[in-house]
Write a protein that holds these residues in place. Structure first.
Motif, PDB file in Angstrom:
ATOM      1  N   ALA A   1      -6.176   7.796   4.465  1.00 12.17           N
ATOM      2  CA  ALA A   1      -6.664   6.429   4.647  1.00 12.17           C
ATOM      3  C   ALA A   1      -5.639   5.543   5.353  1.00 12.17           C
ATOM      4  O   ALA A   1      -5.879   4.348   5.513  1.00 12.17           O
ATOM      5  CB  ALA A   1      -7.038   5.829   3.300  1.00 12.17           C
TER       6      ALA A   1
ATOM      7  N   SER B   1      -4.956  -1.469   9.883  1.00 16.19           N
ATOM      8  CA  SER B   1      -5.382  -2.686  10.555  1.00 16.19           C
ATOM      9  C   SER B   1      -5.124  -3.921   9.707  1.00 16.19           C
ATOM     10  O   SER B   1      -5.181  -5.032  10.215  1.00 16.19           O
ATOM     11  CB  SER B   1      -6.860  -2.588  10.912  1.00 16.19           C
ATOM     12  N   ARG B   2      -4.870  -3.750   8.426  1.00 15.18           N
ATOM     13  CA  ARG B   2      -4.608  -4.915   7.577  1.00 15.18           C
ATOM     14  C   ARG B   2      -3.155  -4.980   7.118  1.00 15.18           C
ATOM     15  O   ARG B   2      -2.819  -5.757   6.247  1.00 15.18           O
ATOM     16  CB  ARG B   2      -5.509  -4.863   6.340  1.00 15.18           C
TER      17      ARG B   2
ATOM     18  N   PHE C   1      -4.662   5.396   8.458  1.00 14.95           N
ATOM     19  CA  PHE C   1      -5.148   4.794   9.714  1.00 14.95           C
ATOM     20  C   PHE C   1      -6.137   3.669   9.422  1.00 14.95           C
ATOM     21  O   PHE C   1      -6.101   2.621  10.054  1.00 14.95           O
ATOM     22  CB  PHE C   1      -5.810   5.867  10.575  1.00 14.95           C
ATOM     23  N   ALA C   2      -6.994   3.908   8.456  1.00 19.29           N
ATOM     24  CA  ALA C   2      -8.003   2.900   8.122  1.00 19.29           C
ATOM     25  C   ALA C   2      -7.359   1.620   7.627  1.00 19.29           C
ATOM     26  O   ALA C   2      -7.788   0.517   7.970  1.00 19.29           O
ATOM     27  CB  ALA C   2      -8.959   3.458   7.077  1.00 19.29           C
ATOM     28  N   MET C   3      -6.318   1.753   6.825  1.00 24.59           N
ATOM     29  CA  MET C   3      -5.716   0.569   6.225  1.00 24.59           C
ATOM     30  C   MET C   3      -4.749  -0.137   7.168  1.00 24.59           C
ATOM     31  O   MET C   3      -4.407  -1.294   6.948  1.00 24.59           O
ATOM     32  CB  MET C   3      -4.971   0.947   4.940  1.00 24.59           C
TER      33      MET C   3
ATOM     34  N   PHE D   1       0.872  -1.182   0.000  1.00 21.66           N
ATOM     35  CA  PHE D   1       0.000   0.000   0.000  1.00 21.66           C
ATOM     36  C   PHE D   1       0.901   1.221   0.000  1.00 21.66           C
ATOM     37  O   PHE D   1       1.801   1.324   0.829  1.00 21.66           O
ATOM     38  CB  PHE D   1      -0.879   0.041   1.249  1.00 21.66           C
TER      39      PHE D   1
ATOM     40  N   ARG E   1      -0.356   2.157  17.120  1.00 26.19           N
ATOM     41  CA  ARG E   1      -1.710   1.858  17.580  1.00 26.19           C
ATOM     42  C   ARG E   1      -2.112   0.425  17.206  1.00 26.19           C
ATOM     43  O   ARG E   1      -2.743  -0.271  17.967  1.00 26.19           O
ATOM     44  CB  ARG E   1      -2.684   2.852  16.938  1.00 26.19           C
TER      45      ARG E   1
ATOM     46  N   ALA F   1       0.000   5.544  13.868  1.00 29.49           N
ATOM     47  CA  ALA F   1      -1.020   4.557  13.483  1.00 29.49           C
ATOM     48  C   ALA F   1      -0.453   3.153  13.579  1.00 29.49           C
ATOM     49  O   ALA F   1      -1.132   2.218  14.010  1.00 29.49           O
ATOM     50  CB  ALA F   1      -1.512   4.839  12.065  1.00 29.49           C
TER      51      ALA F   1
END
Lengths: 411, 664
Positions: A272, A278-279, A274-276, A241, A311, A308
């Motif tokens: 995005a 987690s994966r 932070f959103a990504m 990413f 986190r 992030a």
């Protein structure tokens, strides 16, 4: 020497201008140019017979200070200047020790001058060995522990050698001076090679860190990172990413390059991240500079990425060549090791004018466009340098290995 | 995806004309052996004027020969059973089980005699309605009766999804079996009919069955509403357990007085159902092939899937952006019963082009359009306003969904609207009903959005002091009103606007605030760690707040909150309670909205070709334009709602306490 070598002066002022105008940007380019320039300085420098090494040091320091002042944000320039100074000091020590081996006279004079130092004769053998190792550029803990001694000896030997030699053998001095210059240039060449090869050397370690099907996140563009991933791609397939890295949007370039390597690449917006996260399995970034405390100066946005990653307990890996290692400790890095870029990168000129015009009572409009973030060492999981992987807490030790403490301040 | 359901409503009145079972039919005889025979058996009801009752044998090869020799307990001659059987996988597994185990099968029928619905002098022949169609009848009735339950789905799309989901499960179907009292009849007639059935096209049968089922549903709905609700629960329960044989054996013991027992259990289950209602329905998952195929059939228009799907988001719709516009336009002039109302159409296009953004704005635009729709609405002949209007609203909502996926606040508003429509009294005249609903919509907009915003502004302004530096992200209308209000109160503060690609909504806010004379700092989200050091309060808007306290908001809000949290700056979320939702979510992947990936290509203010021009040529390069992200509750210092300033842990409390209120 300024009057003697106009072309050198020309080269220096040209490079200064380029730095000031930010035509040379990025650690790699600025470091490489600096090394080339300093090599030129050494080559053209005609050292007076007295205190040869110190005259080299002075020459490099004066040029170095000007370079650093031209673009204080390019920490790599200062790093390289200090590395060259360190090389000069090292070479001097090794040559002094060689002469000590060859002729008793220098050894005697040393003994005379430092009669209070009982351990010196014993020490000198060790110093010699250490110096030789340093020349060979093979770091070891043993080496590190001794290197602290070298500068002190170096100073002593240089002054004493200078004194004694000036008095006695002038003919030998010429050859010795030539030898010093020669080995300094050799050392600089090695440094240049190191800088040129650092991408490859870092990339070599890629397979140790990237496994199959890993998901990697990065932001912006980094040459080191590109090579690192290219190397890993030879054996493994994984997904990347890339956050675009506003306002320079170098992520677009990186994404394109990675896709050309047949890597599964997804370009995301910076927001995005932070959103990504987690994966994501690992965050790998290229640094602008690494401070002595293990903090990282990196393109803006990466502090957010690091937070992030923390986190989500994702490893945050920083790729950095050794020339990016800065011996300075950061003080208020957000302000002092930073640079504000043009407002037009985030607000187009016409637009901002329009906003100001639209405002009747002209409130003030600021647009912040800093170029760097400071990532504190506790957010970094690992540094991968051309000298292997290191913890942030170990960086200060590497600093001790590559720099002489006298050079930390270039003034 | 609602279109088919809509069309069903259209043919509704026809069904009602086709009387089949007389009113008040009650089954006293749970005698099921005949019913089992009836599963296979098909007979034409002499009393019915419907063209022909649906004759559908089990899908399995033939259970008929086995069914034939069943011992038939002789029922009282004039009584017949009407058994509503929710069967497990009604056509394959169950039937075979029933067929192969004669002693159990009657019992199982008795067990499932949910709603005794027909009793009377007429000799209804045994007849089996096709399960799926019966199911549709059920769902129809559910629509009609249990619209509160329908309304619990946040979006119509989801609701439709829920509907689709049911037939997938083996036991969803409810089979109505009218057992003939004459045992020999089935034996005679079943074989040829069964063969004929299998040769017949499926479609035709379905429609007949559908009609039949709807008829049933209607009747039950009108007369024995409560019982039917209970039956639904029974059905649900039956669905839940998969062991048919076990049930059958259990059922055997319940053979007697099953009807009364059923009634009892129905009451219990009804309360259970109430509880269940609170759990939000599962969303449509776009990687579920079968359901996507079904949804496609119902879709208003066909949307083309993008070739460059991001694998991680397969469960979300990834259509070619904007491609729906031409087909929508083409569709618009079709005089279709389901084509959207002009006002709704306009709003939908505005969503599509991005002219209306932001939860409140979209919600208000939608409700206003629905107001227009209701004003222009007149009930077609032989239809009831409640059901027809609900269908109309559903169609329009599905149109809006085609334009852009609904946001949660809109889902809540639609849910509210449908509840209101469903609760209308049947006795109301059309004009009264319309004006009532319009008044309700107005009240919703006033109370839940306008007044709520005022209240939030009043509360939030108290948090702004002289000398503050306030950071906000993107452009939230509530935060904007707060800032403007605080400025009008003469407070001296500075606003930092953090913005991000690709929408750069902050620029609009910057322009408006500067226009009012407020000092602003503008920055990109990447510089937020730099700028946060001079900020002492962060105000953010939200698209929704979920019941675990996470804030579902514009992508990037979570990053801003995280950075603020790391620098110990309080984060305040301003959100009206109508945006709260019962759903929970842990990450931003499971549910989100994907924007147009091409929006990332062009870099604003940069001349010349972009680096990514022609990115679609590369099969390895994907662009992801995420629209929302999820902010963990621990980053939120405070949520400012119209009900007060609460910590994120209080969100479920608000949901529980205030949603009881009939307004929502």
């Amino acid at each position: 020497m300024a009057r003697a070598m106009p072309e050198l002066q020309l080269a220096i002022s040209d490079f200064l201008l380029k730095l000031q105008r930010r035509q040379i940007e990025g650690s790699f380019d600025s470091a490489k140019h600096t090394v080339l320039l300093l090599r030129q300085v050494i080559v053209q420098h005609r050292a007076s017979h007295s205190g040869q090494a110190s005259s080299f040091i002075d020459a490099v320091k004066t040029v170095g200070a000007r370079l650093v002042a031209a673009s204080p944000i390019e920490l790599a320039v200062g790093n390289v200047v200090r590395r060259v100074l360190h090389i000069i000091r090292e070479e001097e020590v090794s040559i002094a020790n060689n002469t000590e081996d060859e002729g008793e006279t220098t050894f005697d004079s040393d003994d005379n001058n430092n009669s209070d130092d009982d351990g010196l004769p014993v020490l000198s053998a060790a110093v010699l060995a250490a110096a030789n190792r340093n020349v060979l550029r093979a770091p070891s803990l043993h080496n590190l522990l001794e290197s602290a001694v070298i500068p002190a000896v170096a100073i002593v030997s240089s002054s004493s050698a200078g004194d004694s030699e000036e008095r006695s053998r002038s003919s030998e001095k010429n050859s010795k001076g030539w030898k010093l210059k020669h080995s300094i240039i050799e050392g600089i060449n090695e440094l240049l090679e190191d800088i040129n090869n650092n991408h490859a050397q870092i990339a070599e370690q890629a397979l140790e860190h990237i496994h199959q099907n890993e998901v990697i996140l990065t932001l912006g563009h980094s040459r080191t990172l590109l090579q690192f991933l290219r190397e890993a791609k030879k054996k493994r397939s994984f997904e990347v990413f890339v956050a675009e890295g506003a306002p320079r949007y170098l992520g677009h370039t990186l994404a394109k390059e990675l896709a050309a390597l047949n890597l599964q690449t997804t370009l995301i917006t910076d927001s995005a991240v932070f959103a990504m996260m987690s994966r994501v399995d690992m965050v790998i970034i290229g640094a602008h500079a690494v401070m002595a405390n293990g903090g990282v100066i990196a393109p803006t946005g990466l502090h957010m990425v690091a937070l992030a990653a923390r986190r989500h307990a994702v490893p945050f890996v920083v790729l950095a060549g050794m020339y990016k290692l800065c011996p300075l400790y950061p003080h208020n890095p957000y302000v002092l090791v930073n640079e504000m870029k043009s407002l037009s990168q985030i607000l187009e000129h016409e637009e901002s004018m329009e906003y100001i015009d639209a405002a009747l009572n002209v409130p003030d409009l600021l647009a912040m466009n800093p170029s760097f973030d400071y990532i504190p060492p506790e957010l970094v999981s690992l540094f991968i340098t051309d000298m292997g992987g290191h913890n942030p807490s170990y960086i200060y030790r590497l600093v001790a290995e590559y720099y002489s403490p006298e050079d930390h301040s270039l003034e | 995806m609602d279109s088919r359901r809509g069309s069903r409503f259209v043919i509704d009145p026809k069904i009602r004309q086709v009387g089949f079972v007389p009113a008040g039919c009650e089954s006293e005889n749970p005698n099921a052996s005949s019913a089992v025979a009836a599963i296979a058996n098909v007979d034409v009801n002499p009393t019915s004027d419907s063209p022909s009752p649906v004759m559908i044998p089990p899908r399995l090869a033939d259970p008929l020969p086995r069914a034939a020799p069943l011992p038939v307990p002789s029922p009282p001659p004039r009584k017949h059973t009407s058994v509503e059987i929710p069967l497990q996988g009604s056509y394959n597994p169950t039937d075979s089980v029933l067929g192969t185990s004669p002693p159990f099968s009657p019992a199982s029928n008795g067990r499932y005699a949910g709603v005794p619905s027909s009793e009377g002098p007429d000799l209804s022949p045994s007849f089996v309605s096709r399960a799926s169609s019966a199911m549709e009848g059920m769902s129809l009735r559910e629509d009609h009766l249990g619209s509160p339950s329908a309304s619990r789905f946040a979006t119509v799309g989801e609701y439709a999804m829920f509907k689709q989901q049911q037939p997938q499960q083996p036991a969803t179907a409810v089979t109505k079996v009218y057992a003939s009292s004459l045992p020999q009849e089935p034996v005679q007639s079943f074989a040829p009919v069964g063969k004929e059935d299998s040769s017949k096209p499926l479609k035709e049968r379905t429609t007949k069955a559908e009609r039949r089922a709807k008829q049933e549903a209607d009747r039950e709905a009108k007369r024995i509403a409560k019982e039917s609700a209970g039956a639904k629960v029974v059905e649900g329960e039956a669905r839940a357990s998969s062991n048919v044989v076990g049930k059958a054996s259990r059922a055997q013991s319940q053979k007697k007085d099953s009807a009364s027992e059923k009634r009892l259990s129905a009451v219990e289950k009804a309360s259970e159902k109430e509880k269940k209602k609170e759990i939000p329905a599962p969303r449509m998952q776009f990687d579920d092939q079968s359901r996507v195929a079904k949804a496609k059939k119902r879709a208003l228009i066909e949307q083309t899937e993008t070739k460059h799907r991001v694998e991680l988001f397969r469960h979300l719709p990834q259509f070619v952006y904007g491609a729906q516009l031409p087909s929508l336009e083409a569709k618009f002039f079709h005089d279709d019963a389901m084509h959207p109302h002009p006002a709704v159409y306009q709003v939908g296009l505005q969503y599509l082009t991005g002219d209306i953004t932001g939860g409140n704005a979209r919600c208000i635009a939608m409700l206003s359009a629905f107001k227009e729709l209701i004003k222009d609405y007149c009930t077609p002949r032989e239809r009831t306003l409640i059901r027809d209007l609900t269908a109309r609203v559903n169609n329009n909502v599905s149109f809006l969904t085609t334009c852009r996926p609904l946001c949660i606040s809109m889902g809540n508003a639609i849910r509210f609207l449908k509840t209101r429509i469903a609760k209308l009294q049947l006795t109301l005249s059309e004009s009264d009903a319309k004006s009532l609903i319009i008044a309700e919509i107005d009240r919703f907009m006033q109370e839940k959005i306008n007044y709520a915003d005022n209240e939030i502004t009043k509360l939030a302004v108290t948090k702004i002091k002289d000398g503050d530096v306030i950071l906000t992200y993107g452009s939230s209308c509530v935060v904007e009103t707060i800032i403007l209000h605080a400025f009008s109160l003469g407070k001296k503060f500075r606003v930092v606007i953090v913005d991000s690609r690709p929408k750069l909504e902050g620029k609009g806010l910057l322009r408006r605030l500067l226009g009012r004379g407020i000092s602003c700092t503008y920055s990109h989200i990447n510089a937020v760690t730099y700028i946060i050091q001079e900020v002492n309060k962060v105000f953010l808007g939200a698209s929704s707040i979920l019941s675990n306290g996470t804030v579902y908001s514009r992508v990037g809000s979570a990053s801003v909150a995280m950075v603020a949290n790391a620098f110990h700056v309080p984060v305040m979320i301003c959100c009206e309670t109508y945006k709260f939702h019962e759903r929970v979510q842990l990450d931003s992947i499971c549910f989100n909205e994907l924007g147009d990936p091409d929006a990332l290509v062009k870099i604003p203010g940069r001349k010349g070709l972009s680096e990514l021009e022609g990115w679609s040529q590369s099969s390895h390069l994907k662009l992801l334009n995420l629209m929302y992200d999820v902010m963990p509750a621990d980053y939120v210092s405070m949520i400012i709602t119209e009900l007060g300033m609460v910590p994120p842990t209080s969100v479920p409390v608000i949901l529980r306490e205030y949603r009881k209120d009939p307004i929502l």
